[in-house]
Write a protein that holds these residues in place. Structure first.
Motif, PDB file in Angstrom:
ATOM      1  N   ILE A  50      34.104  47.749  24.531  1.00 14.16           N
ATOM      2  CA  ILE A  50      34.409  48.567  25.710  1.00 14.16           C
ATOM      3  C   ILE A  50      35.873  49.009  25.669  1.00 14.16           C
ATOM      4  O   ILE A  50      36.166  50.196  25.709  1.00 14.16           O
ATOM      5  CB  ILE A  50      34.143  47.826  27.037  1.00 14.16           C
ATOM      6  N   THR A  51      36.767  48.042  25.550  1.00 13.19           N
ATOM      7  CA  THR A  51      38.182  48.422  25.593  1.00 13.19           C
ATOM      8  C   THR A  51      39.061  47.392  24.911  1.00 13.19           C
ATOM      9  O   THR A  51      38.661  46.257  24.675  1.00 13.19           O
ATOM     10  CB  THR A  51      38.639  48.628  27.064  1.00 13.19           C
ATOM     11  N   SER A  52      40.230  47.819  24.592  1.00  8.93           N
ATOM     12  CA  SER A  52      41.284  46.952  24.083  1.00  8.93           C
ATOM     13  C   SER A  52      42.583  47.571  24.589  1.00  8.93           C
ATOM     14  O   SER A  52      42.712  48.793  24.607  1.00  8.93           O
ATOM     15  CB  SER A  52      41.248  46.939  22.557  1.00  8.93           C
ATOM     16  N   SER A  53      43.464  46.869  25.033  1.00  5.96           N
ATOM     17  CA  SER A  53      43.474  45.481  25.347  1.00  5.96           C
ATOM     18  C   SER A  53      43.438  45.373  26.867  1.00  5.96           C
ATOM     19  O   SER A  53      44.101  46.146  27.547  1.00  5.96           O
ATOM     20  CB  SER A  53      44.775  44.900  24.786  1.00  5.96           C
ATOM     21  N   LEU A  54      42.644  44.458  27.369  1.00  7.89           N
ATOM     22  CA  LEU A  54      42.583  44.291  28.822  1.00  7.89           C
ATOM     23  C   LEU A  54      43.746  43.385  29.231  1.00  7.89           C
ATOM     24  O   LEU A  54      43.772  42.209  28.874  1.00  7.89           O
ATOM     25  CB  LEU A  54      41.233  43.703  29.220  1.00  7.89           C
ATOM     26  N   GLU A  55      44.698  43.962  29.954  1.00  8.88           N
ATOM     27  CA  GLU A  55      45.948  43.238  30.210  1.00  8.88           C
ATOM     28  C   GLU A  55      46.153  42.946  31.691  1.00  8.88           C
ATOM     29  O   GLU A  55      45.485  43.516  32.553  1.00  8.88           O
ATOM     30  CB  GLU A  55      47.124  44.066  29.694  1.00  8.88           C
ATOM     31  N   TYR A  56      47.137  42.102  31.938  1.00 11.90           N
ATOM     32  CA  TYR A  56      47.401  41.619  33.295  1.00 11.90           C
ATOM     33  C   TYR A  56      47.547  42.741  34.323  1.00 11.90           C
ATOM     34  O   TYR A  56      46.915  42.722  35.377  1.00 11.90           O
ATOM     35  CB  TYR A  56      48.664  40.738  33.285  1.00 11.90           C
ATOM     36  N   GLU A  57      48.387  43.726  34.006  1.00 17.06           N
ATOM     37  CA  GLU A  57      48.677  44.747  35.019  1.00 17.06           C
ATOM     38  C   GLU A  57      47.420  45.539  35.393  1.00 17.06           C
ATOM     39  O   GLU A  57      47.224  45.891  36.552  1.00 17.06           O
ATOM     40  CB  GLU A  57      49.773  45.706  34.526  1.00 17.06           C
ATOM     41  N   THR A  58      46.570  45.805  34.399  1.00 18.72           N
ATOM     42  CA  THR A  58      45.342  46.556  34.676  1.00 18.72           C
ATOM     43  C   THR A  58      44.334  45.682  35.423  1.00 18.72           C
ATOM     44  O   THR A  58      43.635  46.160  36.327  1.00 18.72           O
ATOM     45  CB  THR A  58      44.728  47.066  33.356  1.00 18.72           C
ATOM     46  N   ILE A  59      44.273  44.409  35.047  1.00 15.57           N
ATOM     47  CA  ILE A  59      43.366  43.492  35.755  1.00 15.57           C
ATOM     48  C   ILE A  59      43.769  43.416  37.225  1.00 15.57           C
ATOM     49  O   ILE A  59      42.922  43.348  38.114  1.00 15.57           O
ATOM     50  CB  ILE A  59      43.380  42.100  35.079  1.00 15.57           C
ATOM     51  N   TRP A  60      45.075  43.498  37.445  1.00 12.59           N
ATOM     52  CA  TRP A  60      45.538  43.524  38.839  1.00 12.59           C
ATOM     53  C   TRP A  60      45.197  44.855  39.529  1.00 12.59           C
ATOM     54  O   TRP A  60      44.582  44.871  40.589  1.00 12.59           O
ATOM     55  CB  TRP A  60      47.061  43.292  38.893  1.00 12.59           C
ATOM     56  N   SER A  61      45.591  45.978  38.890  1.00 16.15           N
ATOM     57  CA  SER A  61      45.483  47.267  39.599  1.00 16.15           C
ATOM     58  C   SER A  61      44.032  47.660  39.838  1.00 16.15           C
ATOM     59  O   SER A  61      43.708  48.265  40.863  1.00 16.15           O
ATOM     60  CB  SER A  61      46.211  48.378  38.838  1.00 16.15           C
ATOM     61  N   MET A  62      43.158  47.325  38.879  1.00 15.76           N
ATOM     62  CA  MET A  62      41.745  47.676  39.013  1.00 15.76           C
ATOM     63  C   MET A  62      40.928  46.481  39.536  1.00 15.76           C
ATOM     64  O   MET A  62      39.714  46.562  39.672  1.00 15.76           O
ATOM     65  CB  MET A  62      41.180  48.117  37.652  1.00 15.76           C
ATOM     66  N   GLY A  63      41.625  45.352  39.753  1.00 12.64           N
ATOM     67  CA  GLY A  63      40.962  44.143  40.254  1.00 12.64           C
ATOM     68  C   GLY A  63      41.427  43.826  41.663  1.00 12.64           C
ATOM     69  O   GLY A  63      40.988  44.426  42.644  1.00 12.64           O
ATOM     70  N   GLY A  64      42.370  42.864  41.759  1.00 13.40           N
ATOM     71  CA  GLY A  64      42.826  42.408  43.073  1.00 13.40           C
ATOM     72  C   GLY A  64      43.299  43.537  43.983  1.00 13.40           C
ATOM     73  O   GLY A  64      43.025  43.535  45.185  1.00 13.40           O
ATOM     74  N   MET A  65      44.013  44.494  43.413  1.00  7.42           N
ATOM     75  CA  MET A  65      44.599  45.557  44.241  1.00  7.42           C
ATOM     76  C   MET A  65      43.523  46.392  44.933  1.00  7.42           C
ATOM     77  O   MET A  65      43.749  46.916  46.021  1.00  7.42           O
ATOM     78  CB  MET A  65      45.504  46.438  43.374  1.00  7.42           C
ATOM     79  N   ILE A  66      42.336  46.494  44.314  1.00  9.12           N
ATOM     80  CA  ILE A  66      41.267  47.254  44.977  1.00  9.12           C
ATOM     81  C   ILE A  66      40.151  46.306  45.455  1.00  9.12           C
ATOM     82  O   ILE A  66      39.053  46.749  45.790  1.00  9.12           O
ATOM     83  CB  ILE A  66      40.705  48.385  44.078  1.00  9.12           C
ATOM     84  N   GLY A  67      40.444  44.994  45.426  1.00 11.64           N
ATOM     85  CA  GLY A  67      39.485  44.004  45.924  1.00 11.64           C
ATOM     86  C   GLY A  67      38.267  43.842  45.029  1.00 11.64           C
ATOM     87  O   GLY A  67      37.201  43.432  45.495  1.00 11.64           O
ATOM     88  N   ASN A  68      38.410  44.110  43.750  1.00 12.83           N
ATOM     89  CA  ASN A  68      37.297  44.089  42.807  1.00 12.83           C
ATOM     90  C   ASN A  68      37.350  42.818  41.962  1.00 12.83           C
ATOM     91  O   ASN A  68      38.335  42.567  41.274  1.00 12.83           O
ATOM     92  CB  ASN A  68      37.419  45.340  41.907  1.00 12.83           C
ATOM     93  N   ASN A  69      36.277  42.024  42.000  1.00 14.72           N
ATOM     94  CA  ASN A  69      36.289  40.747  41.276  1.00 14.72           C
ATOM     95  C   ASN A  69      35.435  40.769  40.013  1.00 14.72           C
ATOM     96  O   ASN A  69      35.062  39.725  39.494  1.00 14.72           O
ATOM     97  CB  ASN A  69      35.817  39.616  42.194  1.00 14.72           C
ATOM     98  N   ASP A  70      35.138  41.955  39.514  1.00 14.82           N
ATOM     99  CA  ASP A  70      34.203  42.072  38.400  1.00 14.82           C
ATOM    100  C   ASP A  70      34.921  42.559  37.142  1.00 14.82           C
ATOM    101  O   ASP A  70      35.339  43.718  37.059  1.00 14.82           O
ATOM    102  CB  ASP A  70      33.092  43.057  38.813  1.00 14.82           C
ATOM    103  N   LEU A  71      35.055  41.645  36.166  1.00 13.22           N
ATOM    104  CA  LEU A  71      35.794  41.999  34.949  1.00 13.22           C
ATOM    105  C   LEU A  71      35.134  43.129  34.166  1.00 13.22           C
ATOM    106  O   LEU A  71      35.815  43.935  33.531  1.00 13.22           O
ATOM    107  CB  LEU A  71      35.957  40.766  34.045  1.00 13.22           C
ATOM    108  N   ASP A  72      33.804  43.199  34.196  1.00 14.59           N
ATOM    109  CA  ASP A  72      33.131  44.284  33.462  1.00 14.59           C
ATOM    110  C   ASP A  72      33.563  45.652  33.991  1.00 14.59           C
ATOM    111  O   ASP A  72      33.834  46.570  33.220  1.00 14.59           O
ATOM    112  CB  ASP A  72      31.605  44.156  33.565  1.00 14.59           C
ATOM    113  N   SER A  73      33.617  45.778  35.309  1.00 12.90           N
ATOM    114  CA  SER A  73      34.014  47.089  35.843  1.00 12.90           C
ATOM    115  C   SER A  73      35.509  47.340  35.628  1.00 12.90           C
ATOM    116  O   SER A  73      35.928  48.482  35.418  1.00 12.90           O
ATOM    117  CB  SER A  73      33.642  47.222  37.318  1.00 12.90           C
ATOM    118  N   ILE A  74      36.309  46.278  35.643  1.00 13.14           N
ATOM    119  CA  ILE A  74      37.743  46.444  35.348  1.00 13.14           C
ATOM    120  C   ILE A  74      37.909  46.965  33.918  1.00 13.14           C
ATOM    121  O   ILE A  74      38.693  47.889  33.656  1.00 13.14           O
ATOM    122  CB  ILE A  74      38.512  45.116  35.555  1.00 13.14           C
TER     123      ILE A  74
END
Ligand code: SF4
Lengths: 80, 575
Positions: free
Chosen positions: B314-338
């Motif tokens: 799917i992607t490389s590299s899944l990093e902290y800042e993106t996990i935050w911006s597409m995760g916690g920052m939008i309330g999303n807890n799903d790594l696949d969608s991140i």
């Protein structure tokens, strides 16, 4: 005895063969024990330890353990 | 060493001899110097007077490990000030080996034509028609370019967001596996590249014209010491290779500094579902690569390859800042969608941080529910489709805030904050506010010095010492970005006399004395150059402020606000 649940972060769990991050480790430790005693019990004294949290509050080595506490142990971090 | 100048209007390429004043310079030092000297500060960032400067770090292409940072500079359409954004991958080393220190792209084709700029092994530079590539997303683009030009190239390119000249457009660069997954994300430099009709910069690999190192033996000896320190450090030698930068999710969340749901909270209740530990476990169980070398000359390997349930990349590299911006920052807890959002941003050529925060602002304004990952994917797809909403989103959080008349927009100078809330780490308030680059965590990462458990001596909730610490870190980082050392390899500075050792390498390469005092004075001069540009562009102290939400809304769980006074903020760079 006290029971605590411990979750290890970073690479701290590598020496614990049956460690599952979602469950953590259930540890029984002498009453009146503190965080330092827990680190000794887990043989983590030689490791670099960053923050330790007990029930979501940051604690230090001399903080007494609470029964049924949830402990999180982190390594030092660096970033940018 | 020389400078290549490309006039996109006249389609003319010229060479200039490297000015002696630039000896020992590369990366950000060079890009900022050229932008300040040659770009009219008041110009339209997307007009013909702006210039786009590409410069590998001073150490790039050498035997020193982890020096693959490639700086790109321009006047930013997002901050409207000077910008340098740097990216890893292979391009920095490949360009340095052609003997070119910087490429300055200027003008703008007046007939809407598009081009590829190619540097061959001999260092010859040519412009090629690229109309057949215009409109392509980056993964498809890279495949098409390789079909024609072969595989032995580094590609630095834009996607549809850059073509549309959107303010959150990134410039993507290929990694060691030739995928356009490394991003110079910040400041909308992809839009500047798009405005110049430049779809891609191609550098042939294996050139052998790198600038000779004046004292090769001395350089090698110091490089060895640096590499040993990187490998002796637990964080760079063991933790990053195992968990990547995502290892930061849980500790920053535990510290209450993980901006959640558009920075309404400092802790995300589902952080464990998107943590580095969870990420590594998912990747391993699906047969992906939790550890991967993304950049030339890397000995840390913080990168990863995220795969789906069938084991497909799917992607490389899944990093902290993106996990935050597409995760916690939008309330999303799903790594696949991140991971899908990360891939989508790389493919469209969008900064994951600005885009995630733009989505968060839209959700906060009530456009969609927090946690609705499907809606987030649709919103980002809108950017590629070029819809009216896609254009708003693609211009970043500030534009989204204006559209919804919503004032909770966590930006400074128009650029979003990163994954550290300044209310829980006051030092980051100073860096976000005062960096000439807008809210930029890499400009002065002071998280460790704010957290006692990580060796910090500052109280994260107090103003005491924060200005001085951020100032010193920002000056240091201006030099790190100039020599091109990866942030994560800064553990190499931990060698005995680590800074002196790095200075010895600058001296060994340039043949001119360079000491620790020079490191500091040059870093300071770079920041002064950047501040001068911004001042001439009309910036005042008022731009060095965080939005009101950070001063007025206490952040749970610590319920603190930013306490740094304006006067203190203004003393940061009162040189
Ligand atoms: S540590 Fe990560 S970002 Fe740095 S050079 Fe290696 S792969 Fe690239």
């Amino acid at each position: 005895m006290l029971s605590v649940n411990v979750r290890l972060f970073g690479t701290l769990s590598r020496t614990f063969e049956d460690y599952h991050h979602s469950c953590g480790l259930d540890i029984a430790i002498a009453s009146r024990g503190d965080i330092h005693d827990l680190l000794v019990h887990l043989d983590l004294i030689g490791e670099s330890i960053g923050m330790v949290f007990m029930d979501d509050k940051q604690v230090n080595n001399t903080t007494k353990l609470n029964d049924n506490a949830r402990i999180k142990i982190f390594q030092p971090i660096f970033g940018g | 060493m020389n400078i290549v100048r490309v006039d996109m209007n006249a389609r003319k390429i010229t060479r200039e001899i490297f000015e002696p004043a630039f000896t020992g310079m590369g990366g950000r030092g060079l890009t900022s110097f050229f932008i300040n000297r040659e770009v009219p500060p008041g110009c339209d960032p997307l007009g013909p007077d702006n210039k786009l400067v590409f410069a590998p770090g001073f150490f790039s292409g050498s035997t020193l490990v982890n020096t693959s940072r490639f700086s790109i500079g321009a006047k930013s359409p997002m901050t409207r000030g000077i910008k340098e954004s740097n990216v890893g991958g292979t391009v920095a080393a490949d360009m340095a080996r052609t003997g070119i220190s910087a490429i300055i792209v200027e003008g703008r084709p007046n007939n809407g034509q598009s081009f590829i700029l190619k540097v061959d092994q001999k260092g010859d530079v040519t412009l090629h028609d690229a109309d057949q590539y215009w409109g392509k997303r980056t993964y498809d683009l890279v495949a098409s370019i390789k079909e024609f030009y072969g595989n032995k190239i580094s590609i630095t390119c834009i996607g549809p967001a850059g073509e549309q000249q959107l303010s959150a457009a990134s410039i993507q660069a290929t990694d060691r596996d030739g995928r356009p997954c490394r991003a110079a994300g910040r400041g909308g430099l992809g839009a500047v590249m798009g405005s110049k009709g430049l779809k891609a910069l191609i550098i042939e690999k294996s050139a052998t014209n790198a600038e000779p190192i004046q004292d090769l033996e001395g350089f090698k000896a110091s490089a060895k010491i640096f590499a040993k320190a990187v490998m002796d450090d637990e964080f760079s030698a063991e933790i990053l290779p195992e968990l990547g930068s995502a290892v930061l999710v849980e500790p920053i969340n535990a510290a209450g500094a993980f901006p959640t749901r558009n920075a309404r909270e400092g802790q995300f209740e589902d952080a464990d579902k998107i943590s580095g530990e969870a990420l590594a476990q998912i990747i391993k169980s699906r047969g992906g690569k939790p550890n991967h070398k993304g950049c030339s000359g890397c000995i840390i390997n913080c990168s990863n390859e995220y795969v789906d349930e069938k084991g497909e990349f799917i992607t490389s590299s899944l990093e902290y800042e993106t996990i935050w911006s597409m995760g916690g920052m939008i309330g999303n807890n799903d790594l696949d969608s991140i991971a899908r959002l990360d891939r989508l941003c790389d493919d469209i050529g969008l900064d994951t941080m600005s885009t995630g925060v733009a989505v968060a602002v839209a959700m906060d304004a009530g456009y969609k529910e927090f946690g609705d990952a499907k809606a987030a994917i649709e919103m980002v797809e809108d950017v590629a489709r070029g819809t009216a909403f896609g254009k708003i989103l693609g211009h970043g959080p500030e534009m989204v805030g204006k559209h919804f008349n919503h004032d909770r927009v966590p930006v400074v100078k128009g650029q979003s904050i990163a994954a550290y809330d300044p209310r829980a780490i006051q030092g980051m308030a100073v860096t976000y506010s005062t960096s000439p680059m807008g809210a930029d965590h890499t400009a002065g990462w002071v998280v460790d010095s704010n957290l006692e458990a990580f060796g910090g001596t500052l109280d994260p909730f107090s103003a005491q010492g924060q200005v001085e610490n951020s100032r010193n870190t920002q000056i240091h980082m201006a030099m790190v970005d100039t020599v091109g050392i990866c942030d994560f390899a800064q553990t190499g500075f931990g060698a005995p006399d680590g800074l002196e050792n790095v200075c010895k390498m600058i001296a060994a390469k340039s043949g001119k004395p360079f000491c620790e005092a020079d490191w500091k004075s040059t870093g300071k001069m770079i920041i002064q150059t950047e501040l001068e540009f911004n001042k001439n562009a009309g910036f005042t102290k008022e731009q060095d402020r965080l939005p009101r939400m950070f001063y007025e809304e206490p952040l749970p769980p610590h319920n603190k606000v930013v306490v740094i006074q304006d006067d203190d903020m203004d003393s940061t760079f009162a040189f």
